[in-house]
Scaffold this motif. Structure first.
Motif, PDB file in Angstrom:
ATOM      1  N   LEU A   9       0.845  -1.186   0.000  1.00 16.08           N
ATOM      2  CA  LEU A   9       0.000   0.000   0.000  1.00 16.08           C
ATOM      3  C   LEU A   9       0.884   1.241   0.000  1.00 16.08           C
ATOM      4  O   LEU A   9       1.661   1.462   0.934  1.00 16.08           O
ATOM      5  CB  LEU A   9      -0.926  -0.002   1.217  1.00 16.08           C
ATOM      6  N   ARG A  10       0.765   2.021  -1.051  1.00 14.98           N
ATOM      7  CA  ARG A  10       1.599   3.219  -1.187  1.00 14.98           C
ATOM      8  C   ARG A  10       0.841   4.440  -0.669  1.00 14.98           C
ATOM      9  O   ARG A  10      -0.263   4.742  -1.114  1.00 14.98           O
ATOM     10  CB  ARG A  10       1.990   3.441  -2.649  1.00 14.98           C
ATOM     11  N   VAL A  11       1.445   5.142   0.284  1.00 15.09           N
ATOM     12  CA  VAL A  11       0.815   6.327   0.856  1.00 15.09           C
ATOM     13  C   VAL A  11       0.784   7.437  -0.187  1.00 15.09           C
ATOM     14  O   VAL A  11       1.797   7.768  -0.792  1.00 15.09           O
ATOM     15  CB  VAL A  11       1.562   6.793   2.121  1.00 15.09           C
ATOM     16  N   GLN A  12      -0.389   8.008  -0.383  1.00  9.74           N
ATOM     17  CA  GLN A  12      -0.552   9.141  -1.282  1.00  9.74           C
ATOM     18  C   GLN A  12      -0.605  10.457  -0.526  1.00  9.74           C
ATOM     19  O   GLN A  12      -0.171  11.490  -1.029  1.00  9.74           O
ATOM     20  CB  GLN A  12      -1.836   8.977  -2.093  1.00  9.74           C
ATOM     21  N   ARG A  13      -1.163  10.399   0.685  1.00  9.88           N
ATOM     22  CA  ARG A  13      -1.307  11.639   1.448  1.00  9.88           C
ATOM     23  C   ARG A  13      -1.410  11.322   2.928  1.00  9.88           C
ATOM     24  O   ARG A  13      -2.052  10.358   3.333  1.00  9.88           O
ATOM     25  CB  ARG A  13      -2.560  12.393   0.999  1.00  9.88           C
ATOM     26  N   MET A  14      -0.747  12.126   3.728  1.00 10.41           N
ATOM     27  CA  MET A  14      -0.895  12.090   5.184  1.00 10.41           C
ATOM     28  C   MET A  14      -1.043  13.518   5.649  1.00 10.41           C
ATOM     29  O   MET A  14      -0.180  14.348   5.350  1.00 10.41           O
ATOM     30  CB  MET A  14       0.340  11.494   5.872  1.00 10.41           C
ATOM     31  N   ARG A  15      -2.112  13.797   6.371  1.00 13.19           N
ATOM     32  CA  ARG A  15      -2.204  15.133   6.934  1.00 13.19           C
ATOM     33  C   ARG A  15      -3.194  15.142   8.098  1.00 13.19           C
ATOM     34  O   ARG A  15      -4.087  14.296   8.191  1.00 13.19           O
ATOM     35  CB  ARG A  15      -2.601  16.158   5.890  1.00 13.19           C
ATOM     36  N   ALA A  16      -3.012  16.090   8.984  1.00  7.51           N
ATOM     37  CA  ALA A  16      -3.893  16.238  10.138  1.00  7.51           C
ATOM     38  C   ALA A  16      -5.169  16.940   9.702  1.00  7.51           C
ATOM     39  O   ALA A  16      -5.112  18.021   9.108  1.00  7.51           O
ATOM     40  CB  ALA A  16      -3.201  17.036  11.239  1.00  7.51           C
ATOM     41  N   GLU A  17      -6.291  16.310   9.971  1.00 10.08           N
ATOM     42  CA  GLU A  17      -7.587  16.882   9.617  1.00 10.08           C
ATOM     43  C   GLU A  17      -8.473  16.892  10.853  1.00 10.08           C
ATOM     44  O   GLU A  17      -8.409  15.982  11.681  1.00 10.08           O
ATOM     45  CB  GLU A  17      -8.240  16.083   8.490  1.00 10.08           C
ATOM     46  N   ASN A  32      -9.348  20.673  15.678  1.00 10.13           N
ATOM     47  CA  ASN A  32      -8.166  20.088  15.052  1.00 10.13           C
ATOM     48  C   ASN A  32      -6.951  20.443  15.910  1.00 10.13           C
ATOM     49  O   ASN A  32      -6.469  21.581  15.880  1.00 10.13           O
ATOM     50  CB  ASN A  32      -7.971  20.594  13.625  1.00 10.13           C
ATOM     51  N   LEU A  33      -6.484  19.471  16.669  1.00  8.51           N
ATOM     52  CA  LEU A  33      -5.280  19.642  17.482  1.00  8.51           C
ATOM     53  C   LEU A  33      -4.030  19.199  16.731  1.00  8.51           C
ATOM     54  O   LEU A  33      -2.945  19.196  17.294  1.00  8.51           O
ATOM     55  CB  LEU A  33      -5.412  18.841  18.786  1.00  8.51           C
ATOM     56  N   PHE A  34      -4.204  18.800  15.475  1.00  7.88           N
ATOM     57  CA  PHE A  34      -3.101  18.347  14.619  1.00  7.88           C
ATOM     58  C   PHE A  34      -2.393  17.129  15.218  1.00  7.88           C
ATOM     59  O   PHE A  34      -1.205  16.923  14.992  1.00  7.88           O
ATOM     60  CB  PHE A  34      -2.115  19.487  14.357  1.00  7.88           C
ATOM     61  N   ASP A  35      -3.141  16.315  15.968  1.00 13.82           N
ATOM     62  CA  ASP A  35      -2.568  15.094  16.536  1.00 13.82           C
ATOM     63  C   ASP A  35      -3.301  13.840  16.068  1.00 13.82           C
ATOM     64  O   ASP A  35      -3.032  12.745  16.564  1.00 13.82           O
ATOM     65  CB  ASP A  35      -2.554  15.155  18.063  1.00 13.82           C
ATOM     66  N   ILE A  36      -4.234  14.002  15.121  1.00 18.97           N
ATOM     67  CA  ILE A  36      -4.887  12.858  14.483  1.00 18.97           C
ATOM     68  C   ILE A  36      -4.594  12.964  12.995  1.00 18.97           C
ATOM     69  O   ILE A  36      -4.889  13.978  12.361  1.00 18.97           O
ATOM     70  CB  ILE A  36      -6.393  12.837  14.755  1.00 18.97           C
ATOM     71  N   VAL A  37      -4.003  11.920  12.452  1.00 20.37           N
ATOM     72  CA  VAL A  37      -3.556  11.953  11.059  1.00 20.37           C
ATOM     73  C   VAL A  37      -4.529  11.141  10.201  1.00 20.37           C
ATOM     74  O   VAL A  37      -4.993  10.074  10.608  1.00 20.37           O
ATOM     75  CB  VAL A  37      -2.111  11.423  10.924  1.00 20.37           C
ATOM     76  N   THR A  38      -4.841  11.679   9.034  1.00 22.05           N
ATOM     77  CA  THR A  38      -5.605  10.964   8.027  1.00 22.05           C
ATOM     78  C   THR A  38      -4.655  10.490   6.944  1.00 22.05           C
ATOM     79  O   THR A  38      -3.844  11.255   6.438  1.00 22.05           O
ATOM     80  CB  THR A  38      -6.680  11.878   7.396  1.00 22.05           C
ATOM     81  N   VAL A  39      -4.739   9.198   6.627  1.00 19.38           N
ATOM     82  CA  VAL A  39      -3.849   8.582   5.651  1.00 19.38           C
ATOM     83  C   VAL A  39      -4.674   8.056   4.488  1.00 19.38           C
ATOM     84  O   VAL A  39      -5.673   7.354   4.696  1.00 19.38           O
ATOM     85  CB  VAL A  39      -3.050   7.430   6.268  1.00 19.38           C
ATOM     86  N   HIS A  40      -4.289   8.399   3.275  1.00 15.13           N
ATOM     87  CA  HIS A  40      -4.859   7.831   2.059  1.00 15.13           C
ATOM     88  C   HIS A  40      -3.757   7.051   1.359  1.00 15.13           C
ATOM     89  O   HIS A  40      -2.652   7.567   1.152  1.00 15.13           O
ATOM     90  CB  HIS A  40      -5.381   8.930   1.140  1.00 15.13           C
ATOM     91  N   ALA A  41      -4.049   5.805   1.014  1.00 13.66           N
ATOM     92  CA  ALA A  41      -3.065   4.940   0.367  1.00 13.66           C
ATOM     93  C   ALA A  41      -3.736   4.152  -0.746  1.00 13.66           C
ATOM     94  O   ALA A  41      -4.962   3.952  -0.745  1.00 13.66           O
ATOM     95  CB  ALA A  41      -2.431   3.991   1.378  1.00 13.66           C
TER      96      ALA A  41
END
Length: 283
Positions: A224-232, A270-279
């Motif tokens: 699984l290749r990560v396309q995006r990781m960011r705090a949402e 948004n405390l920027f401590d929960i990451v959303t990952v799209h792969a």
């Protein structure tokens, strides 16, 4: 002690949470709870009371009360996945009361869910009749390559075997299928500043605390290749935020009582401590 994600023999004590030891891998940053020997399987935790138990210092005071906020959050997350192709199938792993499956169907997906809690699945069947299976995340009752999208919204940290969990996701995904997940970021600024009082150090339900590097390694090991990781951010009620403060900062049960109109107000956080990952699954 080897790291459950990267396998490095680089674990060291990190901190104690309510007298329980959290250890950390010095190579990939994964942290995990050293469950006591002989502890009950984690899945036994998720009974009816887990979703509606104000007198306990873990679980939810009233999960059903959060339906409007959860639906709002799920709809925003689903919108980021883009418009599904006609007939595209989505699986929600850890579907709880089925709000996410319901919102996915509304967004045009042929959506299904699995949920380990029979009590929660019974509630979910009212939202999505015939679409929720009682099953463990490691043993989904579906054929190989049968989904275009799999989602794990705040679920991965509950699962006792990270590699087995993601291997099952990879099995279920069609070539070029996509995974979306959310989980805490143990190396975020808020997590580091909060120390043992970080709001995601909730034992015994949370077993692992991921860094971005450990997530990328874990997914890559299963194609699984990560396309995006960011705090949402997400939406919460005032009542839920107060509940989390009591249960994580004070480590005590809620006082009970009905939520009033102000308590039901929706607040974006948004405390920027929960990451959303799209792969994406590699063909």
């Amino acid at each position: 002690m080897s790291c459950p994600v990267c396998g490095a023999d680089a674990a060291r004590p990190k901190l104690r949470v309510a007298k329980e030891q959290i250890v950390e891998c010095e190579r990939c940053g994964l942290a995990w709870w050293q469950r006591p020997a002989g502890a009950a399987p984690p899945e036994r935790l998720y009974d009816a009371a887990y979703f509606a138990r104000s007198e306990a210092a873990h679980g939810y005071d009233d999960y059903a009360r959060e339906e409007p906020q959860l639906r709002h959050t799920f709809s925003r997350r689903l919108a980021r996945l883009g418009r599904p192709a006609p007939g595209a199938r989505l699986l929600d792993v850890g579907a709880a009361f089925g709000f996410g499956v319901s919102e996915a169907r509304r967004a045009g997906w042929r959506a299904f869910g699995i949920e380990i809690s029979r009590d929660a699945a019974r509630q979910a069947s009212q939202q999505a009749p015939g679409r929720i299976a009682v099953a463990h995340a490691l043993r989904a009752p579906f054929r190989d390559a049968s989904f275009a999208q799999v989602v794990l919204w705040d679920v991965l940290e509950h699962l006792a075997d990270p590699h087995a969990a993601i291997a099952e996701v990879a099995r279920l995904l069609a070539p070029d299928g996509r995974l979306a997940l959310t989980t805490g970021d143990v190396r975020s600024l808020v997590a580091r500043l909060s120390g043992a009082r970080w709001h995601l150090y909730t034992l015994p339900e949370h077993l692992f605390f991921y860094s971005r590097e450990s997530l990328a390694r874990l997914l890559a090991d299963h194609g699984l290749r990560v396309q995006r990781m960011r705090a949402e951010g997400a939406s919460y009620s005032v009542a839920y935020l107060l509940e989390r403060l009591r249960k994580t900062l004070l480590r005590r049960a809620s006082p009970g009582g009905r939520a009033g109109p102000v308590d039901r107000l929706r607040i974006p956080v948004n405390l920027f401590d929960i990451v959303t990952v799209h792969a994406v699954k590699q063909p």
